[in-house]
Design a protein around this motif. Structure first.
Motif, PDB file in Angstrom:
ATOM      1  N   SER B  46      19.873  48.261  51.525  1.00  0.00           N
ATOM      2  CA  SER B  46      19.798  47.291  50.441  1.00  0.00           C
ATOM      3  C   SER B  46      19.291  45.954  50.956  1.00  0.00           C
ATOM      4  CB  SER B  46      21.161  47.111  49.800  1.00  0.00           C
ATOM      5  OG  SER B  46      21.609  48.337  49.304  1.00  0.00           O
ATOM      6  N   GLU B  86      20.758  47.369  43.609  1.00  0.00           N
ATOM      7  CA  GLU B  86      21.754  48.382  43.886  1.00  0.00           C
ATOM      8  C   GLU B  86      22.806  48.509  42.779  1.00  0.00           C
ATOM      9  OE1 GLU B  86      23.827  47.447  47.461  1.00  0.00           O
ATOM     10  OE2 GLU B  86      24.231  49.553  47.805  1.00  0.00           O
ATOM     11  N   ASP B 162      16.995  51.041  44.300  1.00  0.00           N
ATOM     12  CA  ASP B 162      18.128  51.098  45.206  1.00  0.00           C
ATOM     13  C   ASP B 162      19.192  51.971  44.565  1.00  0.00           C
ATOM     14  OD1 ASP B 162      19.813  50.704  47.274  1.00  0.00           O
ATOM     15  OD2 ASP B 162      19.715  48.515  47.235  1.00  0.00           O
ATOM     16  N   GLU B 163      19.306  53.162  45.043  1.00  0.00           N
ATOM     17  CA  GLU B 163      20.242  54.149  44.522  1.00  0.00           C
ATOM     18  C   GLU B 163      20.131  54.301  43.010  1.00  0.00           C
ATOM     19  OE1 GLU B 163      24.088  53.984  46.217  1.00  0.00           O
ATOM     20  OE2 GLU B 163      23.368  53.114  48.074  1.00  0.00           O
TER      21      GLU B 163
HETATM   22 MG   LIG Z   1      22.990  49.586  49.533  1.00  0.00          MG
END
Ligand SMILES: [Mg+2]
Ligand SMILES: Nc1ncnc2c1ncn2[C@@H]1O[C@H](COP(=O)(O)OP(=O)(O)OP(=O)(O)O)[C@@H](O)[C@H]1O
Lengths: 499, 322, 250
Positions: B46, B86, B162-163
């Motif tokens: 991240s 994230e 991010d994810e």
């Molecule tokens: Mg992360």
């Protein structure tokens, strides 16, 4: 790789940027401070109101531009008091127009400590307040709030017997302030002569009937007060004398003294005559002299069955329509007189040719009574010649426009005659609104021609009239209904939207 | 600039007080690549993405996106990226369409174009039915989709997610996967995720990060080969135990072997090749020569997960305490 | 510009989609209503000569309201976005720091202006109960609202600055309250200090916000005051921008 681009984040970068930012911020701050400094040096005030309230007259501008001395103006006021807003606003304009002026506004309810300092500095009484002090060098001049307004009396209503409604209609601060600045900065002291030699009150004395406090009241106006005896040696009054005060003469004035006073008046002089009960039985010569000016001083004592505290005094609550008393009428103030004599306007048919403009200033209530039979030094009511059950005049003012050419320098001749002289003695001047009355009379008498050009600024006075019910409704509306409904709306929105 | 790689990172370092989150990483992502960004928790994924999105400054090194320096030309960089943070932060008080419209305007799209694009991304992310709903009242999966739609709305050159797939149901994961594959044809994509099969299926390349360092950067196939984890052969052979143990000893292709008894006379043999060679023909030949019996011969395929675990385990002893 | 407008719209929307906007409006209505009714009771039947706007706006109540509501309005500007994380998506969009700062400021100021608008109605109530149309001078009213807007802009800028420093709305509110009270106390102090005694006195007098409101409510527009508020606002916005920008190099 040799052709690598320069690193995005070179080491030591943060310190450099931090320094740069600090420097830039201080530079920016410096520029802003400079802008403010420039603005402070070149102020521009724009008045949005329609009434030209804050446009000063050319005379004031001239006085301010030509100021050479430092003038310190101190305003000792409660900002909740009426007119404060006008005084403050106007003096701020004065200050913005001249760098010689320092203005210090002290709200004695907010800053009691400073109020005490100021009272000490100018030898004011402990409760003295609501006044403006002008100081330059050693000269000081006070302007009190009672002097500042011009009132409109609703004369028609008064004639119909109703109580008088007086409205504040204008603010004459500019004329007073400009005059004050001029007198303190140029040390021009108008001269007031205090006649002596006929049993007048002692100007030095601190006794209850002495006139020391009255003289101080004159001094507050930055005038010099000189005792004057008009014996055979003196050809005339001093040429720079502006006002002659005759306070409680109880022996006859010589014919030639009266002649000299007459010619002084004809040249635009101003005269304050305070008669009293002691001269009831004798002719001082002033009675006859004043007839020529349309004022009748009768040999009778006035009593008021209702408005009195001890029987011998009269509490005056009824006023004529005249600049001297308008503010007293507006504030429902009282003036306390001791055994006053009747002082009124002579009937129209006896008026001399070229009649002066005469107004009666003070009246008893409807329960007034004259007493003209004197026995053992006491006056009694005589049903044959005396009157009762009506308003009886106790003071009058006369004004006559100057003779062309002769009086150009002083303007109109003015006279104020009051039927009592004890009322301005050291003791009684403190009671009721006597001091204000004395001040207002002196102001009117000292009003100088040049400042008449400075017109008063109109004031719009308004009165809220709500019934208790209306107040209650408004209270509910503002304290409950409006905020409550907004809050309710908010809660509904929140309930519907909450996550 | 057109021919410069989409992401160029050189010796990028990010230090927090007392901790180095990213420790001198260098990598390149070419145009049109779909790259998976892997690493255990706290690896620095991240952080790297935030630096690339110009949200955080690095402590040292160089990072360029589409040829623009992230520090010197952040406006150019930001115009070209669609970044989904994230935590997928959204304005929870706005309606879905309103929010996307707002984001599109923020990213400089004109009035008409933002309308069109919002319609398209609503479609793409399966949000058409909920476009009037308040985002705060959506389920997590739908919010995730809104975040995704936001990243796509201005047709960026580089999409950084991010994810993106946490909280999605399997259908949706599939849909997102398909969407990424579709987008990957035209755009460069950098995805960080912990769901490894997804990376295996969608990404042409992976970057594996651990404790701020890059452990591997290659296609999954190459990685598998390089790490020699691939090609372990399992055979079940009926043979005398001793002979079975001895026969592998002299073969140079075989690095390790293991023989375990199965049921009856059967033994289970696990063979690891020395340099990724395929051992199956060799095993078959040996069985045939000795006239043994063979009932199973498989070459096991290691998943990305194995690689991941393998790569990150050695350094990962102190992972939980980070 | 489009970006700024979009952001301002979002800011304003934020107030009306959450409880806080309504709470602020209700609080202002209540407090101002309280002062209004109180003044009405006090002045009922007594002749007044000061302009209505001065009587009803240049009061201590106004300052109480301003000092309380300014932090409530501004605390969310940056702190809320930081704490919910939307700050990250905002700042990774291609928007300039100045655009963000100006939009935040514009949003708070627009809301501030909205909050004060209904109170114009009070003036009409006064006019109704004096039965005298001349009571209300529209130009003085305009001057008063111009002044309130100027004072508001300084307070909003201070609040935005406070909010940009932290991710906690409470801390932002406290800090901006302290800034606002500080400025106000300075002007109280200037009332107790002679401007002629020292340079300090003159500076205090120059910055006396209470004084300024008096002038505005009398319909006087003074360039010094306008410059003071504009530069003050510019200063705090500049600081805010620097703080927002510092994220990229700190
Ligand atoms: Mg992360
Ligand atoms: N603001 C911060 N202050 C101090 N340390 C931080 C901060 N943000 C992140 N870190 C540290 O930096 C390291 C990398 O964090 P990062 O969020 O990049 O990990 P990640 O790879 O995204 O992990 P995850 O898979 O859990 O999301 C972690 O050790 C973390 O503790």
């Amino acid at each position: 790789m040799d052709d690598l681009p320069p690193p995005s984040f070179p080491s030591g970068r943060r310190l450099g940027i931090a320094v740069h930012v600090l420097v830039a911020a201080s530079l920016f701050l410096a520029i802003l401070v400079m802008l403010n400094y420039l603005a402070a040096r070149h102020p521009l005030r724009k008045d949005l109101t329609s009434g030209d309230r804050f446009v000063l007259s050319p005379l004031t501008l001239q006085v301010l531009q030509n100021l050479t001395n430092q003038v310190r103006i101190t305003v000792l006021y409660d900002s909740e008091i009426g007119l404060f807003s006008h005084v403050d606003a106007m003096l701020r304009i004065y200050r913005s127009l001249s760098s010689k002026i320092t203005l210090d506004v002290v709200d004695y309810s907010l800053a009691p400590g400073r109020a005490i300092q100021i009272r000490d500095r100018y030898n004011l009484g402990r409760d003295d307040k609501d006044l403006v002090i002008f100081e330059a060098g050693k000269e000081t001049r006070f302007v009190r709030s009672s002097e500042l307004s011009v009132y409109d009396a609703d004369v028609n209503r008064m004639l119909q017997g109703g109580s008088r409604e007086v409205r504040r209609s204008a603010f004459k601060g500019e004329a007073l302030f400009t005059a004050a600045i001029l007198t303190v900065s140029e040390a021009i002291r108008p001269r007031v002569c205090y006649l002596q030699g006929h049993g007048e009150h002692d100007p030095q004395s601190s006794d209850q009937n002495g006139y020391r406090k009255f003289i101080e009241l004159l001094a507050e106006r930055n005038v010099s007060v000189d005792p004057l005896t008009l014996g055979a040696t003196r050809e005339s009054l001093p040429p720079d004398c502006e006002l002659l005060v005759i306070a409680g003469a109880n022996s006859p004035l010589e014919a030639n003294t009266l002649r000299k006073i007459g010619s002084f008046l004809d040249q635009g002089g101003r005269l304050l005559v305070l008669m009293n009960v002691e001269s009831l039985a004798i002719a001082t010569g002033l009675e006859e002299f004043l007839i020529r000016w349309g004022i009748a001083v009768r040999p009778s004592v006035v009593a008021d069955g209702q408005q009195t505290t001890g029987g011998s005094d009269v509490l005056v609550g009824e006023f004529g329509a005249h600049p001297v008393v308008n503010s007293l009428a507006h504030g429902h103030h009282k003036v306390q007189l001791l055994l006053p004599r009747t002082v009124g306007k002579i009937p129209e048919k006896f008026m001399p040719a070229d009649p002066p403009k005469v107004e009666q200033l003070l009246f008893t209530s409807n329960a007034g009574q004259t007493k003209s039979r004197i026995r053992d030094g006491t006056a009694y009511y005589d049903s044959r010649i005396d009157i009762q059950g009506q308003m009886i005049p106790i003071a009058a003012a006369a004004e006559k426009g100057g003779l062309a050419g002769v009086t150009a320098n002083r303007g109109a001749s003015r006279i104020v005659v009051v039927g009592d002289s004890f009322c301005f003695g050291n003791q009684l001047i403190e009671s009721a609104s006597n001091r204000d009355f004395a001040g207002l009379a002196v102001n009117w008498l000292l009003d100088r021609q040049q400042f008449l050009a400075i017109g008063p600024k109109p004031i719009h006075e308004y009165t809220l009239r709500l019934t208790p019910t209306q107040l209650t409704i408004l209270r509910w509306l503002f304290l409950m209904v409006l905020p409550g409904s907004v809050l309710l709306l908010g809660i509904i929105v929140w309930l519907r939207r909450r996550a | 600039m057109i021919d410069s790689p989409m992401i160029e990172v050189h010796d990028l370092t990010k230090r927090y007080p007392g901790r180095t989150a990213v420790d001198g990483i260098t990598f390149t992502v070419g145009r049109g690549e779909v790259v998976g960004f892997l690493g255990p928790n706290g690896a620095g994924k991240s952080t790297t993405m935030r630096i690339l999105a110009c949200f955080l400054p690095a402590t040292g090194g160089t990072a360029r996106v589409a040829g623009f320096d992230v520090y010197r030309e952040p406006d150019e960089v930001r115009r070209r990226i669609g970044y989904m943070p994230e935590s997928n932060p959204l304005h929870l008080d706005m309606r879905v369409r309103e929010y996307l419209k707002f984001r599109a305007r923020l990213k400089g799209l004109g009035w008409q174009r933002s309308r069109d694009r919002v319609d398209i991304v609503l479609q793409q992310c399966g949000l058409t039915e909920v476009h009037r709903r308040i985002t705060g009242q959506l389920s997590k999966g739908y919010r995730q989709r809104v975040g995704l739609a936001d990243a796509l709305v201005h047709e960026p050159d580089l999409i950084m997610l991010d994810e993106p797939t946490i909280g999605l149901d399997p259908h949706q994961i599939r849909a997102v996967r398909a969407l990424i594959k579709e987008l990957g044809k035209t755009t460069t994509i950098l995805i960080s995720t912990h769901i490894l099969p997804e990376v295996e299926m969608t990404c042409s390349r992976v970057l594996i990060l651990n404790q701020g360092r890059i452990l591997a950067a290659d296609t999954t196939e190459n990685l598998k080969r390089k790490l020699s984890l691939d090609g372990q052969v399992i055979a079940e052979i009926a043979a005398p135990h001793e002979a079975l143990r001895e026969c592998w000893r002299d073969l140079p292709e075989i690095e390790r072997w293991d023989v375990a008894p199965a049921d009856g006379e059967w033994f289970r043999v696990a063979l690891t090749p020395r340099n990724g060679a395929d051992l199956r023909p060799l095993v078959f030949a040996i069985v045939r020569d000795n006239e043994w019996s063979l009932r199973e011969l498989t070459r096991s395929r290691h998943s990305l997960e194995d690689i991941f675990i393998h790569l990150t385990r050695q350094q990962g002893k102190d992972l939980p305490g980070q | 510009m489009n970006v700024i407008l979009a952001l301002i719209r979002r800011e304003l929307g934020g107030y009306f989609k959450s409880l806080i906007g309504y709470v602020v409006i209700a609080a202002v209505l209540f407090l101002f209503g309280f002062s209004f009714v109180d003044m009405l009771g006090k002045l009922n039947g007594i002749p007044q000569d000061a302009p209505v706007t001065e009587q009803f706006y240049a009061t201590v109540y106004f300052w109480v309201i301003l000092l309380i509501t300014a932090p409530m309005i501004t605390m969310r500007a940056f702190a809320l976005e930081k704490s919910t994380g939307t700050y990250e998506s905002l700042m990774t969009a291609p928007v300039g720091d100045w655009q963000v700062v100006l939009a935040k400021f514009g949003g708070t100021l627009a809301f501030f202006a909205l909050v004060w608008l209904p109170l114009l109605g009070c003036l009409f109530i006064i006019r109704h109960f004096t039965g005298d149309p001349a009571t209300l001078d529209p130009r003085v009213t305009a001057g008063t609202f111009f002044g309130i807007l100027l004072i508001g802009s300084l307070y909003m800028a201070m609040g935005c600055f406070a909010s940009s420093l932290t991710r906690s709305q409470i801390i932002a509110a406290i800090f901006s309250f302290l800034l606002g009270v500080g400025l106000f106390v300075l002007s109280l102090r200037s009332a107790a200090l002679s401007p002629s005694e020292s340079g300090w006195g003159a500076v205090l007098d120059y910055t006396s916000v209470m004084r300024h409101l008096f002038d505005f409510s009398r319909g006087i527009i003074d360039t010094r005051q306008v410059v003071f508020y504009l530069t003050g606002t510019a200063f705090f916005l500049y600081l805010t921008q620097r703080v927002v920008e510092s994220r990229r190099w700190k």
